[in-house]
Every structure is written in C-alpha cells, then in structure tokens.
Design an enzyme around this catalytic site. Structure first.
Site, PDB file in Angstrom:
ATOM      1  N   ASP B 514       0.854  -1.192   0.000  1.00 19.69           N
ATOM      2  CA  ASP B 514       0.000   0.000   0.000  1.00 19.69           C
ATOM      3  C   ASP B 514       0.895   1.249   0.000  1.00 19.69           C
ATOM      4  O   ASP B 514       2.115   1.146   0.146  1.00 19.69           O
ATOM      5  CB  ASP B 514      -0.845  -0.045   1.284  1.00 19.69           C
ATOM      6  CG  ASP B 514      -2.027   0.910   1.227  1.00 19.69           C
ATOM      7  OD1 ASP B 514      -2.218   1.574   0.199  1.00 19.69           O
ATOM      8  OD2 ASP B 514      -2.755   0.983   2.228  1.00 19.69           O
ATOM      9  N   GLU B 517       2.721   5.186  -3.844  1.00 20.38           N
ATOM     10  CA  GLU B 517       2.735   6.239  -4.880  1.00 20.38           C
ATOM     11  C   GLU B 517       4.060   6.986  -4.966  1.00 20.38           C
ATOM     12  O   GLU B 517       4.412   7.387  -6.080  1.00 20.38           O
ATOM     13  CB  GLU B 517       1.577   7.213  -4.618  1.00 20.38           C
ATOM     14  CG  GLU B 517       0.205   6.583  -4.727  1.00 20.38           C
ATOM     15  CD  GLU B 517      -0.172   5.740  -3.518  1.00 20.38           C
ATOM     16  OE1 GLU B 517       0.479   5.896  -2.467  1.00 20.38           O
ATOM     17  OE2 GLU B 517      -1.077   4.908  -3.635  1.00 20.38           O
ATOM     18  N   ASP B 590      -9.049   4.163  -1.811  1.00 21.92           N
ATOM     19  CA  ASP B 590      -9.955   4.442  -0.702  1.00 21.92           C
ATOM     20  C   ASP B 590     -11.246   5.112  -1.167  1.00 21.92           C
ATOM     21  O   ASP B 590     -11.385   6.328  -1.126  1.00 21.92           O
ATOM     22  CB  ASP B 590      -9.229   5.315   0.330  1.00 21.92           C
ATOM     23  CG  ASP B 590      -8.012   4.586   0.884  1.00 21.92           C
ATOM     24  OD1 ASP B 590      -7.937   3.356   0.699  1.00 21.92           O
ATOM     25  OD2 ASP B 590      -7.144   5.231   1.478  1.00 21.92           O
TER      26      ASP B 590
END
Lengths: 496, 914
Positions: B514, B517, B590
C-alpha cells in the site's frame, strides 16, 4: 437382493475406508436412519422427506443429487442441502464439508468427512478434550454456584443491616424533628423577651445582616471556586486532547476541519502555565474570624472598625452578593437569640442530610430482584467494580451497580449507568445506559454479559454498533442452576 | 443574516468530506503544463526537422531531429552545436507487427550545478527497463519485413503481417500519419505541438517559474530547468477515446480542452488522493499512459512511455477526430503506436510490449474478507469461524496496518497476535490464506532491522543525493526503499524470507503493498518531493509514476523467492504503472460507501481493463463511512464480478461482515458471493487468457462487439469474458433496469433460469436479490454448482456446463484447468478442454491434456435451447461400440439437460444428439 446390499456396502466401505466401519453400509447415514438405506423389493430407494419419489438404489451415493431433500447423497457433496452423519462425533454436518480436502475434526473427529487415508481419527483426543472441558466446566459451575450461594447469604445480611439502619435513622430523624420544634418555640420566646432591649439595636441589626452577607458570600465563593476548578479541569483536558491532535494528527487525512481546528487552537491565547496553576486557597479561618468578631459585643463600640469592616466586605463581596441581601437590614435579634438560631440552622441542615440518607437507603430497599437479580444476589456486590483493557490500550472500569467508564490518563468517558441484573438466553446481563454522548450525540451504552465462572472477570470488549459496547465476562453471578442438556458436550443428537 | 449563516454552514458540510482539490496542482499551477498549453495556442513553425535518416534496418530507422534556436537561445543552450541547433536523436522501431515505436532523446546534456553535477545523471530518464517485457518483445518480433519508399520530403513504410498498415513520415516539420487497411487512423504532430524543452543555462530573463515555484507550502527547485516533452496525437475519425487510467471518471474519456465540459486535462501523477471525488480528471494512485480508440473495422492506440508528472488534454476536432495532447515534465519522448482491426488487436500488441497479466493462484479469484482492522488473533479466527458457520465462502482474510508493532512492517504485534504462526496454520488447515499490509516506508529506528538494512543501502535519497530522505508516514519518521535500486530486491527478499518475524514458517502468507505512490504525509501533494534522488542519479520527478510499480515488482519477486519459485506470488498494490499487470492485482484505493462510488467503480475497472490492467477491483461496501443495507447488497452484487473481489472497511466504519446481516439481506449477499464461486472455472479460464493475450476479464461491450457503435459508450453493462453479460444494479431504490444487448443476431439467455430474452432494450424488474446476468447464445459456460467454503475445496468437484444455442443451434466454449498454485502449467501441466455443439451433437475436445486430471468430469449439461420443443435422444459414442451408452436426458424449462453425465474433461468424446 441381500447380495446386492452387501455388494453396495462393501463398495461404499471400499471408497470411504475405515470410517464406514462404524456405520452400517452406506456412507454418511446415521444409525437411526440406517433402515431407510436398504433397497426395497424393487431395488429402489425412497427419498426420506419425499417417499413418493423413488430412485434406483444404485443412485444412492452415486455423487449426483436426485432427491429434492438431498437424502440420496448422504455420503457425498452432491446435494447442497444434504447432511453427512459422522459416526465418530455422532453428529451431522452439512454435505459441503464432505470430500472438500479439509479434515473438520471439530465437527467430525474421526475424519470420515474426507476420503479414506486423508484424515486421521482424532476422536480419542477430542473425547478427552471434551471430557476435560466438561469436567472443568462442572468444576467452575460448582464453585461458582457455591460462591453465588454465599452472595445470596451476604445479600440477605446486607439487606437486613440496611433495614435496621433505616429504622434507626427514622428514629433519630423523628427525635431531631421534635427537638427542632422545641427550639423554634424557645427562639420565639427569646425574641419576645429581647424585643425591648434595643441598647444598640442598630449595630446588632447591622451585624446580623453582615453575618448573613458573609454566609451568602462564603457560599457563593465556594460555588464559584468549584466552577473554576471544574472549568480549569475541562480546559486542561481540552488542552491535552488538542496537544495530542496537533502532535499526532495524520496529515494524510488532509481534513480541512482538522487543519482549521488546529490553526484556530494555536491562535487562541493559552492560560499561563496551566499545568502548574495554584488555585487561591480559600481561607476558612478568615471567615471564622470575621464571624467571631461580629459576635463580640465588646467590639461594638469601635464603630469605626465596624464601618470599615462593613465597607470592606461590601466592596469585596458585593460583586457576588445580591444587592438586596447586603443592603437590606433586618432585625435579626440578640446574641442569645442568635445562638439559638444557629442551633436551629444546624439542625435543619442535619435533618436534610438525614433525609437524603434515608431516601437512599429506602430506595435501595425498595429495589427488588428486577434490579438486584434473582434472590437479590446483587446486593452482595453493590460496590464491586471490575476492570479490563481494550486492545487499543484504554482502561475500562465497570461498577456493576453504578457507573461504567472507559478511558486513559487523558480522558475518561462514561459508558452509562447500571440498570441492574437481567437474564438473557441463560446468561446474566447488566445494561448500562445514558453514558456520555459519542458521535452524532448518541449516548454510549454498554451491555455486560456474564457466563458462569468462579471469578469475576471481564474478557473481550467489542463495539457492536456505533457507541454500543458489549463486554463478555465471567462471574459466579452467571452460575444459575442450569438444566443438564445445556452442559457443553451434551449436544449429541442421533437423528436428522 | 441568520439565514446566510445557515446556508454557509450547509455548503461547508457538503464539501468537507471530499477531496482537497487545492492540495493538488492543476495544469495552470504546474509550470511545465501551462507552458505547453500556451505553446499549443500558437505553435511556432520551422523549429523541428528530421535529418540524417538511416534506412539500413527498416525495423529500426534512426535519425536526428534538429531543433533550431535563435542566437540568444543558442547561447543559453547547454548542448547546442556550432550552427545553433540542438540535436535530438530519434528512432522509429517496428516492435511487432502492429506496433511502431517513435523515440526521441536529447544529446549533449550535462548538469550545470556545482553541487549536483556528480550526483545527477545528465541523461533524460526512461522507465523502459522497468516497464517493457523484453522477452515478449523478442518473442513477438515482426513477422514480415516492412517495405519502404522515400522522397525528398519524407518516406512511407508498409508494415504488418499482410503489409496492411502504413506510416507516412514527413521530415519538416516532423509528422507521422498512420493508415490501417487503407483508412487513416492516427496522426502524430499534425498540430505541431511536438515540443522538447532542451537543457539550458539559467538566464536572467527567464520567468522564475521555469526554475522554481512554490506550492502547498513547498518550494520545488528545478536545477535542470525546463525540460518538458509534449506531443499531439490525433485519432482520425474516432469520436471517442478510452484508457489513460486511473481516474474516477466515465469509461468514455471526456473532452478536456475548450471543446469539452471540463476545462482541465486528465492528470497522470500517482498520489494518495484522500477521499477522492467521482467524475474527476484528478490524478489517482496509479497511471497507465495508454489511450485507445476504436471504430468498426479499425482501431488505434498510443502508449506514452514516460513516468514523469503527465497531463493529457483531450479535444474534439472536425467533429469526428479526437486529439490528445500529451505533456510530461521530464524524460524522453517515447511513443508506441498500435494499429489494428479492433481494440482486441491493440491490447494484445500492447501486451507483447509491456507484458501480459500474471497468472494468479486460484485463491486470488475467490472472495477476500478485509477490514482495517481485525484487531486480535482471536478476532480474526472468530471471523473465519463465523464465515463457515454461515456458509459464506471465502479464500483470503486480511490484516491491515495494525498487525505490526508500532507500524513497523516485518514485525508482528505479539500482544494482539500472540502466535501468528499458529493462526496461519489454523487458516491453512482450511486452505485459507492470510494477507498482511507491507508498505515501502520504513520507520526510522536504529536497531530495527529493515531500517538498518535500508538506511545506508537502497533508500530514496535527499535532494543532495547524500543520505536517506526522511519523511512522515504511518510509523512517523520514515525512510523509503528505492525500488529502482537493483539492491532493493535482495534486501526485501531477506526481510520477507521464511523464519523471519513477518511470515515465520507459514505457507499461506501474502502481501499487500500500500502507500507506494509513494504516499508521504509531510510531502508536497501528499507524495515525495520531486527533487529527491533515486538510483542512477535521477530525480524523483523523472521516475515518480513508475516508483509504485518498482515496489510492486520487488515485493512480488521477494515473495516468489520466499516460496522458492514454487508458488505464484500474491501481492496487492495500490500504485501501478504500465507493465504492472505482470505482477498481480491492484485495487482502486480508498473509495466511499456512497452510490456514486459504486457506479464509478465499474467505469474505472473497465478503463483499467482496456488499458492492460485486468486484475483489479474496488473495495466492496465502500472504504469510508457506512453503507446502508441496500448499498451493501448492491455492492456485493456488482463486486462479485470484479476480477479482484474484496470487501474492506475503514477503522471508523461499523463491522459489516456478511454474516452480521439478517435474512433476507444476508441471503442476497451470500448468493452474490456464491455466484462468484459458481463462475470460478470461467474466471480462471479468463485469467489464463489474460496471461496469454492480455484480454480484459471484465470487458466493455465495445471490446466484444466492435461492429456495434451504438454500444460504444455503454458502461453500466459489461461482459465477463466473451460469454456472459452482466448489468449490476447500482442505483438506489431501483425497481427496474433497462438492458441493451448488442447485436440482434445473437440469442441471449438469463443465466440462472435459461429463459431467452425477447429483445432489446428490455426493462427488467429488479428485486433486492435480482442480479441481471445473461449468457450469450453460441457460448459454452463452465460452472461449478456445489457450494464449498473456498476455491481449494471446490478443486475436485464436477462441473455443470451451460450450452447456449445460437440461431443455428451451435455453441462453443472452453475451460482451462491447472493445479491453481504452482508454475507447473508452464511446462504443460494443464488442461484446456473445448466443447462444441454442432448439428450432429456435442463434441468434447481436449485441446491440451496432462496426466493427473482424470478425476475431473462434467456432472450436468444444461442446454439453453432457444426454440427446442422436444428433448432429444443422446448417445455417447466411443470407438468400442459396446461402450456406447445413452445419456440421461431430461426436459427442462430452458430446453433440456444431461443428468449425471460423467463426461471427462481430459479426453475427447462425442455425443450424438438425435
């Protein structure tokens, strides 16, 4: 005919191996149903719940579902609504567990739910485990019941003591009431006698008024001081909470409300050294001195002192004291009368307190088994509080018949007030309602569910819904007599 | 006054749960983007020309594009030659039959900064070594030699299997025109937006924003100055373009220039976009700069291989042409042009360049139960138990960040999970898997092994290139592993190995990557500063969009090594780039428990699918907030089709495991999950196809029906493979849906009852438990109808096959089967079995077979018969006549069936139908 059955039986046992030795012939059939799994004279099998539907017996356990009730496939997974009988555990399990590559020992200890050779027979150890569990449970139950019994005894004693106390209190209360009545008569008489001696009536009157003012001011000050302390306490808590937020807030959440709030908070001037704040200590002595001085008739002549005192008091306390009271001068009476009046005042206060105490005792007495539980057993545990910790590290304190609280060193919230003991599905439950509001202003509530145990213990806590908490625990309270069939390990049934 | 107050408050409340737009740079706030938009207003002519072409190898034509500068600019340029030209070497490479690559670089560069000249590379960055699949490129080299004809002003080259594609190249200004089957499909630099900002020394007259600017409290210093690349690609006679995910926007890309309704280009810049909006061109977690267009008979695609901050401005021209203006901050100009008959061709060609989709283990296609967080070992095992008790099948349970000690990945919180190995063993006994979160940021804590390993090793460096960059993320002060550094994978492997705290000796542990980025809480635009330094001396601005991809790569590789290459690894990523399909699944981040997010999920998944990222899904139920019952049910009914099917919920959300619902709501959710398991053979076969040709799993209708332009913009229906059409109900209080089915020539049948649908459009009444799903006439669908607890439990179960007649009474379909776990299939250990219905009967063909699958068989065949009036006789015919036997046929509402058929899928058979 007979040969055919035998052949089928041997076929099935060849397929399923050891496990089928325990059953008669057809895999997955319980002893109670065995008679249905024999071909009729036409070599047919009738679906159990639909006897009109008959299929050739070789379609039993052929791994294809034919009967609407799934009864033709007791030993395969072909019917989604079918059941498999596990001989080792003596119970049924859903067909979906048959031959799925998982040895479901919990449901089928002999491993017969899987093809032969894939699972071992663990019935002996499961039996032992079950036996141990049962034994342990019975021990707990026994001990728990004994303890509970002692609680009932203790509860009865406490109730008796409370009743005695009430009687005594009532007696004292009546006596004091009578005394007060007499005092009031005395007071009236003295006032009558004093009405002429007005040597220094003005001063006396003034003194009386001053004294009253002082009393009022004292009360006001105490009240304000308490409010200040509370406000400071709140401020400290908010300060700590905000400090925590400023330091630990997750900027990833990029919540403008949070950012705005932090910005705003930073801009508000802080109280200087809030943590080290030393409150002005209220000097009881000062007030006493003033009171005493105002009684001292020798001082009456020193008018200038008195005037100074009066102006000082009105100046300093005026802000707190309603003008009407401080300026109104009433004829209170002489020193003697004042002494009686003091006793009267004290008695009134004492009576009030007595009345309160009496009310509490009466209320407690009036509460019956709806609150204290069967046999009013809860009386024995009236002041008991249990504690536990959540997985997030919060402390929880549950006073069984008082408040439940959750929090840490920074903040504490109420989870509600006890509504007493009730029973639900064989367990003892204590509900706490009207706790502090959480999100959306909903009050927190808590439900504590006790199973039988020989010690008081709170186990898991979960928030089952927003602001609704449930704690499971054990307590001798939960050890009400139970029927034999509710004991663990007795859920063995033999038929579908 | 009072009233005004209230209104303001209402507005505030409405907007406070949405993305913070001001935190992210719009084009106008990003100087390189605005410069190119300004450039596009009036592109100067006569600047760029092609020269020095070398035609020795027609599959790799090279040359130089010269950039002419005026004398002042020539003075300022770092690498201008004596004539005042900057030289831009280019190459035009025929990569495969359908793919031409146009790559432009810049020569003569050097770093003009005393502090950084020895730190930064002078090269323009290309992410190609991380993105391209060189093995596949080698395998799919062009099959035919191109043919070329040159003139003074340009040349023309024919290429493709039948030389049916052509590119016309003009030299000055450079322009490329692509033609397929005689029809023009694409032009490059038709509007002269080709712009490559060459390296130059800072001039006093330069606008300040060229070298530095300030945004969101951070100053970005660009020591190399302006160096953007930009280009226009014009899709000729294509009304719509698709792709360039990831955006929470419609599947059909909107026009973003003055011709459209949104005046902001689509941005590709991987960010942790907190509480993103739907219907938005804003950037998200992943980027795939691949755009496609299709019309009946022709299709064209453009893959812009650049990992820097990128904007794509889309406009409509001359009513039927669609122009895309690609603008990237730095890097090489690297464009792959795909041409073909349909989107299918584009996607397979793109797959042969960037790789096909990883073949996952079977469990990965099951239902995943996740929540932030199952707080304790006890709680996790309780969820597992309850799922079984309520007969809700599932394969994988997940632990979010709280499994760690102080958010230190690789370390269990032993207080809450006292015996993780036992916990995993218990799951393994039921053939279930555990996935734990493992992010690329590492808590700063000397003595903590991952920190010690990485801080002086493969870490992202500060802007001086001196030491590990320290920023803020979940664990507080953190450093980041540099996925571009070749040392990174060994470090990660060591940390993920068996016997270490993370997985101990468990065999069923997998990872969730996760925040890659990367998400940097203290950073600008929630990500890393653009001047941080990566391996090779490249700045973060060069590599940004490929960073998450490299983390995904190394995590997958680490896990593969953990299992000694014997098991296919499972890693879920949030950030991705072109090529990420080679590693595994991604999810859409999300989302929120609101209807628009349910609607938007389908569009995003379809968009990702056609852009080459088929294994994706959205959090079922919505991550933030609480779904009401209806939304939760509808989300399961849509989510059960997502290639990656996972329910997830935020920490502040209520528990919402399926078994917490009461009947009949529970039944509806259970049915949706069970449907997914029924379709498992079909899904697994589709994943196999995706691993061969990069076909999407969920396909927009236009992918399957390129000749029906009327359904090109349909995005509330989709195909699951080529046989099933689904139309999930995604609106509140829906009483009916309006179904459009493509191609009148086809029959369509209701999946569960087999009834033929009368025509289209068709209004379908929908109850709470209705899941409109249809079988395409002419297909054969393999299902498994026995409801088990997970995929492994189903492995030995027999099949139920649906044979759906087309108009001529024909049907065809196949199933792929392997061990569901290892790489043995690469050595031929798999089954590919085809069933075909002809006039004579039903044919079973083992297209590929291997030993060990003899136990698998078909127990039931359902014939969705259209106009069958009579149940036929059917005889299984074998060479040995005495072994032939009659099938047990049975009339049904939908046609007829073969009962207890016992048809193998590992050997051929023939059933004559009379």
């Amino acid at each position: 005919m007979f040969l055919k059955v035998l052949a089928l039986a041997s076929l099935v046992s060849a397929e399923t191996g050891e496990s089928s030795k325990d059953t008669i012939g057809v895999r997955g059939v319980s002893p109670g149903n065995a008679t249905f799994y024999i071909p009729d004279e036409d070599g047919m099998f009738a679906c159990l719940a639909y006897p009109d539907i008959k299929i050739s017996f070789d379609r039993v356990n052929d791994n294809y579902c034919d009967c609407p009730d799934g009864s033709d496939e007791p030993g395969t997974s072909a019917c989604s609504n079918g059941y498999f009988y596990c001989a080792g555990s003596g119970n049924f399990l859903p067909s979906r567990y048959v031959d799925d590559g998982v040895c479901d020992y919990d449901l089928c200890c002999d491993g017969s739910d899987e093809p032969a050779g894939e699972c071992e027979n663990r019935c002996a150890e499961y039996e032992q485990e079950k036996e141990n569990e049962r034994h342990k449970f019975l021990q707990h139950l026994d001990k728990g019941r004994q303890i509970r019994h002692s609680y009932i005894h203790e509860a009865a004693l406490r109730k008796e003591a409370l009743r005695n106390k009430t009687t005594e209190l009532e007696k004292e209360y009546n006596e004091l009431t009578t005394k007060l009545k007499n005092l009031k008569v005395d007071y009236a008489r003295i006032r009558e006698e004093d009405s002429d001696s007005t040597a220094d009536a003005d001063s006396l009157q003034a003194l009386g008024a001053l004294r009253k003012t002082m009393n009022t001011a004292q009360k006001q000050y105490k009240k304000l001081y308490k409010e200040l302390v509370d406000a400071l306490d709140s401020y400290n808590k908010i300060n700590l909470a905000m400090k925590k937020m400023v330091e630990e807030y997750n900027p990833n959440f990029n919540d403008p409300a949070v950012k705005e709030c932090i910005k705003e908070w930073i801009s508000i001037p802080k109280l200087p050294a809030v943590i080290d704040y030393q409150p002005f200590t209220y000097d009881e002595n000062l007030f006493s001195k003033i009171k005493i001085m105002s009684y001292d008739t020798q001082q009456l002549n020193q008018a200038s002192w008195f005037e100074q005192l009066q102006s000082m008091v009105s100046e300093f306390l005026g802000a707190w004291v309603p003008v009407s009271e401080s300026s109104q001068i009433k004829n209170v009476g002489s020193v003697r009368a004042q002494a009686v009046k003091d006793v009267i005042d004290d008695s009134v206060i004492e009576l009030k307190e007595m009345k309160k105490e009496l009310a509490i005792a009466k209320k407690s007495l009036k509460l019956d088994s709806d609150f204290w539980g069967p046999d009013e057993v809860g009386r024995a545990l009236e002041d008991i509080c249990l504690t536990t910790t959540t997985s997030e590290g919060n402390d929880i304190e549950v006073c069984l018949f008082g408040q439940a609280r959750m929090g840490n060193s920074n903040s504490v919230v109420s989870l509600g007030t006890s509504r007493g003991i009730r029973e639900e599905k064989g367990h003892i439950v204590i509900d706490f309602v009207s706790g502090d509001p959480c999100v959306y202003g909903i009050s927190r509530t808590l439900k504590v569910v006790f199973e039988c145990g020989d010690v008081h213990q709170l186990n898991s806590i979960s928030e089952v819904d927003a602001c609704v908490y449930v704690i499971n625990g054990t307590s001798p309270l939960g050890c009400a007599p139970v029927a034999a069939h509710e004991l663990p390990g007795s859920d063995i049934h033999d038929e579908l | 006054m009072q009233f005004l107050h209230l209104v303001q408050l209402a507005l505030y409340v409405q907007t406070c749960f949405a993305v913070k737009e001001w935190m992210f740079r719009k084009c106008s706030q990003n100087p390189f983007c605005q410069r190119n938009l300004d450039y596009a207003e009036a592109p100067p002519g006569g600047v760029y020309s092609m020269t020095n072409l070398n035609f020795d190898n027609l599959k790799n034509i090279t040359g130089v594009i010269t950039k002419r500068l005026d004398s002042a600019e020539a003075e300022a340029a770092v690498g201008a030659n004596a004539d005042g030209f900057v030289e831009l070497p280019f190459r035009l490479e025929l990569v495969n039959d359908n793919t031409l690559r146009f790559l432009v670089d810049e020569s003569g560069r050097k770093i003009v900064d005393r502090d950084l000249e020895n730190v930064l590379s002078s090269e323009r960055f290309s992410p190609e070594q991380y993105v391209l699949d060189y093995d596949l490129i080698e395998k799919w080299r062009p099959t035919r030699e191109p043919e070329m004809a040159a003139s003074e002003t340009g040349f023309r080259m024919l290429y493709g299997k039948t030389l049916n594609s052509r590119v016309d190249v003009e030299y000055s200004p450079p322009k490329l025109t692509f033609t397929h089957n005689g029809e023009e499909v694409l032009r490059i630099n038709d509007d002269y937006l080709f712009n490559l900002e060459h390296l130059r020394k800072k001039q006093a007259s330069d606008p300040m924003s060229w070298w530095t600017d300030r945004f969101d409290k951070h100053t970005d210093r660009r020591v190399r100055g302006p160096e953007s690349v930009a280009l226009d690609t014009k899709f000729m006679n294509f009304a719509h373009v698709f792709g360039i995910p990831e955006h929470a926007d419609s599947f059909v890309l909107r026009k973003t220039d003055f011709t459209g309704d949104v005046h902001e280009p689509y941005r590709l810049f991987n960010v942790d976009i907190f509480q993103y909006d739907t219907n938005s061109v804003m950037p998200m977690y992943g980027s795939i700069p691949f755009m496609l267009a299709q019309r009946p008979g022709a299709a064209a695609g453009v893959f812009w291989l650049n990992s820097a901050d990128t904007y794509v401005d889309i406009g409509q021209q001359h009513t039927r042409n669609t122009r895309a203006h690609w603008i990237s901050e730095t890097g090489k100009m690297d464009v792959f042009v795909f041409v073909g008959d349909s989107m299918k061709d584009l996607l397979s060609s793109y797959g042969y360049v960037t790789g096909t989709s990883a073949m996952p283990q079977m469990f990965a296609l099951g239902y995943h139960q996740c929540r932030w967080n199952y707080r304790t070992q006890e709680e996790l095992l309780e969820v597992d138990k309850k799922m079984d008790e309520h007969n809700v099948p599932y394969d994988v349970i997940w632990l979010d960040i709280e499994w760690t000690e102080k958010r230190k990945y690789f370390e269990w919180n032993l207080e809450n999970y006292p015996d993780p190995e036992l916990m995993m063993k218990k799951l393994e006994a039921k053939n279930r898997q555990l996935v734990v979160l493992n992010d690329p940021h590492i808590r700063v804590e000397p003595g903590y092994e991952p920190y010690d390993e990485i801080v002086n090793g493969p870490a992202i460096l500060d802007n001086r290139g001196k030491k590990a960059f320290v920023g803020h993320c979940w664990p507080g002060q953190s450093i980041w592993i540099d996925g571009l550094n070749p040392e990174a994978v060994d470090k990660w492997t060591k940390l993920c190995a068996k016997g270490t705290p993370i997985g101990l000796d468990a065999n069923n542990l997998h990872l969730w990557s996760d925040m890659s980025e990367p998400s940097v809480f203290s950073g600008s635009e929630t990500t890393a500063y653009k001047d941080l330094v990566h391996y090779g001396g490249f700045q973060h601005r060069d590599v940004h969009n490929v960073y998450g991809h490299t983390v995904f790569d190394l995590t997958t590789e680490a896990l593969k090594r953990r299992y000694e290459g014997k098991k296919r690894p499972f890693v879920l990523t949030r950030s991705f780039f072109a090529g990420s399909q080679r590693f595994g699944p991604a999810w859409t981040g999300d989302n929120q428990a609101e209807w628009p997010y349910l609607q938007s999920a389908t569009s995003t998944i379809l968009s990702l699918g056609v852009a080459g990222m088929p294994f994706v899904g959205a959090d079922v139920g919505g991550f933030f907030k609480n779904p009401d019952l209806e939304l939760q049910i509808r989300w399961y009914q849509a989510g059960c089709y997502y290639p990656f099917f996972r329910a997830h919920a935020h920490e502040d959300s209520d528990y919402r495991e399926p078994y917490l619902l009461d009947s009949p709501f529970f039944d509806a959710v259970q049915r949706a999950i069970q449907l997914r398991y029924q379709l498992m053979p079909e899904y697994y076969t589709l994943f196999h196809e995706a691993s061969i040709e990069l076909k999407p799993i969920l396909r927009p209708l236009l992918y399957e029906f390129p000749d029906s332009p009327e359904i090109y913009t349909t995005e509330d229906e989709f195909m699951i493979g080529s046989s099933l059409l689904a139309m999930p109900v995604v609106t509140k209080n829906a009483h009916n849906v309006l179904l459009f089915v493509p191609d009148d020539e086809l029959y369509w049948y209701d999946y569960s009852v087999g009834q033929i649908i009368p025509g289209s459009p068709l209004q379908i009444n929908v109850g709470m438990d209705t899941m409109p799903l249809f079988v395409r006439g002419g297909s054969v669908v393999f299902t498994k109808q026995r409801m088990r607890r997970n995929t492994k439990a189903m492995a030995r179960d027999p099949y139920t096959v649906i044979v759906a007649f087309d108009k001529d009474g024909h049907a065809k379909g196949h199933v792929y089967v392997d061990d569901g776990e290892t790489y043995a299939y690469e050595n031929g250990d798999y089954i590919d079995f085809e069933i075909e219905l002809t006039e004579e009967g039903l044919i079973g063909r083992a297209l590929h077979t291997a030993p060990g699958y003899e136990h698998l068989y078909i127990e039931k065949v359902k014939f969705y018969g259209g106009d069958v009036v009579e149940t036929p006789y059917a005889r299984m015919e074998t060479e040995a006549l005495e072994e032939s036997f009659l099938m047990r046929t049975q009339p049904q509402d939908y046609g007829y069936s073969f009962e207890n058929a016992h048809l193998p899928i590992s050997s051929d058979w023939f059933i004559r139908i009379y």
